[in-house]
Write a protein that holds these residues in place. Structure first.
Motif, PDB file in Angstrom:
ATOM      1  N   LEU A  78       0.816  -1.214   0.000  1.00  0.00           N
ATOM      2  CA  LEU A  78       0.000   0.000   0.000  1.00  0.00           C
ATOM      3  C   LEU A  78       0.852   1.268   0.000  1.00  0.00           C
ATOM      4  O   LEU A  78       0.461   2.287  -0.572  1.00  0.00           O
ATOM      5  N   SER A  79       2.009   1.203   0.621  1.00  0.00           N
ATOM      6  CA  SER A  79       2.871   2.398   0.655  1.00  0.00           C
ATOM      7  C   SER A  79       3.599   2.632  -0.666  1.00  0.00           C
ATOM      8  O   SER A  79       4.241   3.661  -0.852  1.00  0.00           O
ATOM      9  N   ASP A  80       3.499   1.675  -1.595  1.00  0.00           N
ATOM     10  CA  ASP A  80       4.067   1.862  -2.933  1.00  0.00           C
ATOM     11  C   ASP A  80       3.097   2.583  -3.867  1.00  0.00           C
ATOM     12  O   ASP A  80       3.490   3.049  -4.937  1.00  0.00           O
ATOM     13  N   VAL A  81       1.815   2.627  -3.508  1.00  0.00           N
ATOM     14  CA  VAL A  81       0.778   3.130  -4.411  1.00  0.00           C
ATOM     15  C   VAL A  81       0.871   4.646  -4.535  1.00  0.00           C
ATOM     16  O   VAL A  81       0.760   5.379  -3.547  1.00  0.00           O
ATOM     17  N   LEU A  82       1.046   5.113  -5.764  1.00  0.00           N
ATOM     18  CA  LEU A  82       1.119   6.545  -6.055  1.00  0.00           C
ATOM     19  C   LEU A  82      -0.002   6.911  -7.026  1.00  0.00           C
ATOM     20  O   LEU A  82      -0.805   6.065  -7.417  1.00  0.00           O
ATOM     21  N   ILE A  83      -0.044   8.176  -7.416  1.00  0.00           N
ATOM     22  CA  ILE A  83      -1.156   8.670  -8.237  1.00  0.00           C
ATOM     23  C   ILE A  83      -1.288   7.876  -9.530  1.00  0.00           C
ATOM     24  O   ILE A  83      -2.391   7.491  -9.935  1.00  0.00           O
ATOM     25  N   GLU A  84      -0.154   7.597 -10.186  1.00  0.00           N
ATOM     26  CA  GLU A  84      -0.205   6.856 -11.444  1.00  0.00           C
ATOM     27  C   GLU A  84      -0.824   5.473 -11.247  1.00  0.00           C
ATOM     28  O   GLU A  84      -1.549   4.977 -12.123  1.00  0.00           O
ATOM     29  N   ASP A  85      -0.545   4.858 -10.108  1.00  0.00           N
ATOM     30  CA  ASP A  85      -1.114   3.540  -9.825  1.00  0.00           C
ATOM     31  C   ASP A  85      -2.627   3.617  -9.656  1.00  0.00           C
ATOM     32  O   ASP A  85      -3.363   2.726 -10.098  1.00  0.00           O
ATOM     33  N   CYS A  86      -3.094   4.672  -9.007  1.00  0.00           N
ATOM     34  CA  CYS A  86      -4.543   4.843  -8.822  1.00  0.00           C
ATOM     35  C   CYS A  86      -5.246   5.007 -10.162  1.00  0.00           C
ATOM     36  O   CYS A  86      -6.310   4.417 -10.400  1.00  0.00           O
ATOM     37  N   ILE A  87      -4.658   5.792 -11.036  1.00  0.00           N
ATOM     38  CA  ILE A  87      -5.243   5.984 -12.369  1.00  0.00           C
ATOM     39  C   ILE A  87      -5.246   4.661 -13.132  1.00  0.00           C
ATOM     40  O   ILE A  87      -6.219   4.313 -13.811  1.00  0.00           O
ATOM     41  N   GLU A  88      -4.158   3.907 -12.992  1.00  0.00           N
ATOM     42  CA  GLU A  88      -4.060   2.615 -13.665  1.00  0.00           C
ATOM     43  C   GLU A  88      -5.120   1.653 -13.126  1.00  0.00           C
ATOM     44  O   GLU A  88      -5.705   0.857 -13.890  1.00  0.00           O
ATOM     45  N   TYR A  89      -5.388   1.716 -11.837  1.00  0.00           N
ATOM     46  CA  TYR A  89      -6.388   0.816 -11.258  1.00  0.00           C
ATOM     47  C   TYR A  89      -7.785   1.167 -11.755  1.00  0.00           C
ATOM     48  O   TYR A  89      -8.614   0.267 -11.962  1.00  0.00           O
ATOM     49  N   ARG A  90      -8.058   2.433 -11.955  1.00  0.00           N
ATOM     50  CA  ARG A  90      -9.354   2.824 -12.513  1.00  0.00           C
ATOM     51  C   ARG A  90      -9.543   2.215 -13.903  1.00  0.00           C
ATOM     52  O   ARG A  90     -10.623   1.732 -14.245  1.00  0.00           O
ATOM     53  N   LYS A  91      -8.496   2.230 -14.714  1.00  0.00           N
ATOM     54  CA  LYS A  91      -8.568   1.613 -16.035  1.00  0.00           C
ATOM     55  C   LYS A  91      -8.765   0.101 -15.902  1.00  0.00           C
ATOM     56  O   LYS A  91      -9.507  -0.513 -16.672  1.00  0.00           O
ATOM     57  N   PHE A  92      -8.093  -0.484 -14.924  1.00  0.00           N
ATOM     58  CA  PHE A  92      -8.182  -1.922 -14.685  1.00  0.00           C
ATOM     59  C   PHE A  92      -9.606  -2.322 -14.324  1.00  0.00           C
ATOM     60  O   PHE A  92     -10.120  -3.336 -14.816  1.00  0.00           O
ATOM     61  N   MET A  93     -10.272  -1.546 -13.468  1.00  0.00           N
ATOM     62  CA  MET A  93     -11.645  -1.870 -13.067  1.00  0.00           C
ATOM     63  C   MET A  93     -12.602  -1.843 -14.254  1.00  0.00           C
ATOM     64  O   MET A  93     -13.573  -2.591 -14.300  1.00  0.00           O
ATOM     65  N   ALA A  94     -12.334  -0.970 -15.217  1.00  0.00           N
ATOM     66  CA  ALA A  94     -13.207  -0.856 -16.389  1.00  0.00           C
ATOM     67  C   ALA A  94     -13.010  -2.009 -17.359  1.00  0.00           C
ATOM     68  O   ALA A  94     -13.893  -2.273 -18.195  1.00  0.00           O
ATOM     69  N   ALA A  95     -11.869  -2.715 -17.259  1.00  0.00           N
ATOM     70  CA  ALA A  95     -11.598  -3.824 -18.180  1.00  0.00           C
ATOM     71  C   ALA A  95     -10.713  -4.865 -17.510  1.00  0.00           C
ATOM     72  O   ALA A  95      -9.566  -5.078 -17.922  1.00  0.00           O
ATOM     73  N   PRO A  96     -11.218  -5.549 -16.472  1.00  0.00           N
ATOM     74  CA  PRO A  96     -10.400  -6.568 -15.809  1.00  0.00           C
ATOM     75  C   PRO A  96     -10.178  -7.769 -16.729  1.00  0.00           C
ATOM     76  O   PRO A  96     -11.036  -8.082 -17.563  1.00  0.00           O
ATOM     77  N   PRO A  97      -9.047  -8.465 -16.601  1.00  0.00           N
ATOM     78  CA  PRO A  97      -8.789  -9.637 -17.451  1.00  0.00           C
ATOM     79  C   PRO A  97      -9.764 -10.769 -17.160  1.00  0.00           C
ATOM     80  O   PRO A  97     -10.308 -10.878 -16.061  1.00  0.00           O
ATOM     81  N   ALA A  98      -9.954 -11.619 -18.152  1.00  0.00           N
ATOM     82  CA  ALA A  98     -10.954 -12.690 -18.062  1.00  0.00           C
ATOM     83  C   ALA A  98     -10.705 -13.622 -16.887  1.00  0.00           C
ATOM     84  O   ALA A  98     -11.660 -14.113 -16.270  1.00  0.00           O
ATOM     85  N   GLU A  99      -9.440 -13.864 -16.544  1.00  0.00           N
ATOM     86  CA  GLU A  99      -9.150 -14.800 -15.458  1.00  0.00           C
ATOM     87  C   GLU A  99      -9.550 -14.266 -14.084  1.00  0.00           C
ATOM     88  O   GLU A  99      -9.582 -15.010 -13.103  1.00  0.00           O
ATOM     89  N   LEU A 100      -9.863 -12.971 -13.992  1.00  0.00           N
ATOM     90  CA  LEU A 100     -10.293 -12.383 -12.723  1.00  0.00           C
ATOM     91  C   LEU A 100     -11.798 -12.157 -12.674  1.00  0.00           C
ATOM     92  O   LEU A 100     -12.312 -11.523 -11.749  1.00  0.00           O
ATOM     93  N   ILE A 101     -12.510 -12.687 -13.662  1.00  0.00           N
ATOM     94  CA  ILE A 101     -13.962 -12.501 -13.754  1.00  0.00           C
ATOM     95  C   ILE A 101     -14.658 -13.849 -13.541  1.00  0.00           C
ATOM     96  O   ILE A 101     -14.234 -14.874 -14.071  1.00  0.00           O
ATOM     97  N   GLY A 102     -15.704 -13.824 -12.739  1.00  0.00           N
ATOM     98  CA  GLY A 102     -16.471 -15.040 -12.496  1.00  0.00           C
ATOM     99  C   GLY A 102     -17.725 -14.733 -11.716  1.00  0.00           C
ATOM    100  O   GLY A 102     -17.908 -13.615 -11.231  1.00  0.00           O
TER     101      GLY A 102
END
Length: 383
Positions: A78-102
């Protein structure tokens, strides 16, 4: 609710974690927590108090698990997470990979071990769901910054832009009157089903309960029959809504008639008793009287609506029913209260327990219809 936070399909969080870039320089904290697992568990425990509803606690846990899983994949803390990571996670939530969906499954098995069939996502998150996730994670990071576990909150600079609610932002996710009537007629095909998943008395009660009260899914799933009371000859149900706020919803004569019909089918006396704190509003269809989960109710209503969409007589009905959900039934109730029953907006706002009456205004679809009718009077040849 299990407190241990273990990322899905990855090594358990270590008991000693190397400090990342976002640790306070002085190292002083207001908590004993030394690891990410400990600080997130502490944050989650706050939601188990009477200050929060069960629904809030469930959502907080879900978003924490998703995010912890994501950073574990990336080899971060958690202490590694910076602004760029938060933005990247928002993109990730909009298109998670198939192996993480069920399909939704319990995070942990009955023995407390991680469920290998659990997946963090049921599909890509919609914009409202993404905003809710970010709001929850922002709160988590605010907590960690406030306690001194982290130095600064990167989510402060990565949140979605919020726009003010205006009357023109009309709610479109509702069933119009012809579609609602057709859905009720579709339910009649289950009349011969007296027990099981598609027991007709339970299906009818489920749909009409949401429609006649405008209640939220969490409010229905968490309530018991003892929440229904009579005062001065009028029936009410007390629910716990957003932010653990209690509210009373009036129950019409029609709603009480449907309640009696359902209770008689369930082997209960016609009207609820104050002692029925363990009797759910919606039980399983096999006569056990057991409470069904939020996800079971949501899944069943979605399943019926999708089935109805396949037999609907026109494209507009099919499109509405294919997208419908429990929250659509709440929107449908609001729309029909205002536009068909002509109930005063303030009354509808109180029934739905909106904090801002401008939210209720968004259901006034007739205003748009009238506007369209007026526009039709403007013709190419005015003569």
């Amino acid at each position: 609710m299990t407190n241990s936070i273990i990322p899905y399909d990855s090594p358990a969080l270590t008991q000693v974690e190397l400090p990342g870039k976002n640790k306070p320089a002085d190292g002083f904290t207001l908590v004993h927590a030394k690891t990410d697992a400990e600080i997130v568990t502490l944050w989650l425990n706050r939601f188990l108090t009477a200050d929060y509803s069960k629904n809030t606690a469930v959502n907080a846990r879900k978003e924490a698990e998703r995010f912890l899983h994501w950073i574990s994949i990336r080899g971060q803390t958690l202490s590694d997470v910076l602004i760029e990571d938060c933005i990247e996670y928002r993109k990730f939530m909009a298109a998670p990979p198939a192996e993480l969906i069920g399909p939704p499954r319990p995070r942990f098995l009955s023995d407390g071990t991680p469920n290998p069939k659990w997946r963090p996502f049921a599909g890509p998150l919609s914009l409202p769901s993404e905003k809710q996730a970010v709001t929850i994670l922002f709160g988590l990071f605010e907590f960690m910054c406030g306690t001194g576990y982290l130095a600064k909150n990167p989510w402060r600079f990565a949140r979605p832009k919020t726009a003010a609610i205006t009357q023109d932002e009309e709610i479109e996710r509702f069933l119009d009157v012809p579609t609602w009537r057709w859905l009720l007629s579709f339910l009649e095909q289950y009349q011969q089903q007296e027990t099981g998943r598609y027991a007709y008395p339970r299906l009818r009660w489920m749909f009409l309960l949401f429609y006649l009260t405008g209640a939220r899914l969490s409010e229905v799933a968490m309530s018991s029959m003892s929440n229904i009371t009579v005062r001065r000859g009028r029936w009410w149900i007390r629910v716990v809504g957003k932010g653990a706020k209690k509210g009373d919803i009036p129950l019409s004569g029609e709603c009480i008639d449907e309640l009696k019909r359902y209770r008689l089918w369930a082997g209960l006396p016609p009207l609820p008793l104050a002692s029925e704190s363990e009797v759910p509003l919606i039980s399983d269809g096999f006569g056990s009287g057991r409470r069904v989960s939020r996800s079971t109710v949501a899944k069943l209503i979605k399943e019926i609506c999708v089935a109805a969409s396949k037999e609907a007589p026109d494209v507009d009905m099919r499109d509405q029913l294919a997208e419908a959900s429990t929250h659509w039934l709440r929107h449908t109730a609001a729309s029909h209260m205002l536009n068909e029953a002509k109930m005063p907006m303030l009354s509808v706002s109180k029934i739905l327990r909106h904090n801002d009456i401008r939210t209720t205004q968004r259901y006034t679809h007739k205003n748009k219809d009238d506007l369209h009718d007026q526009a039709s009077k403007h013709v190419i040849d005015p003569s």
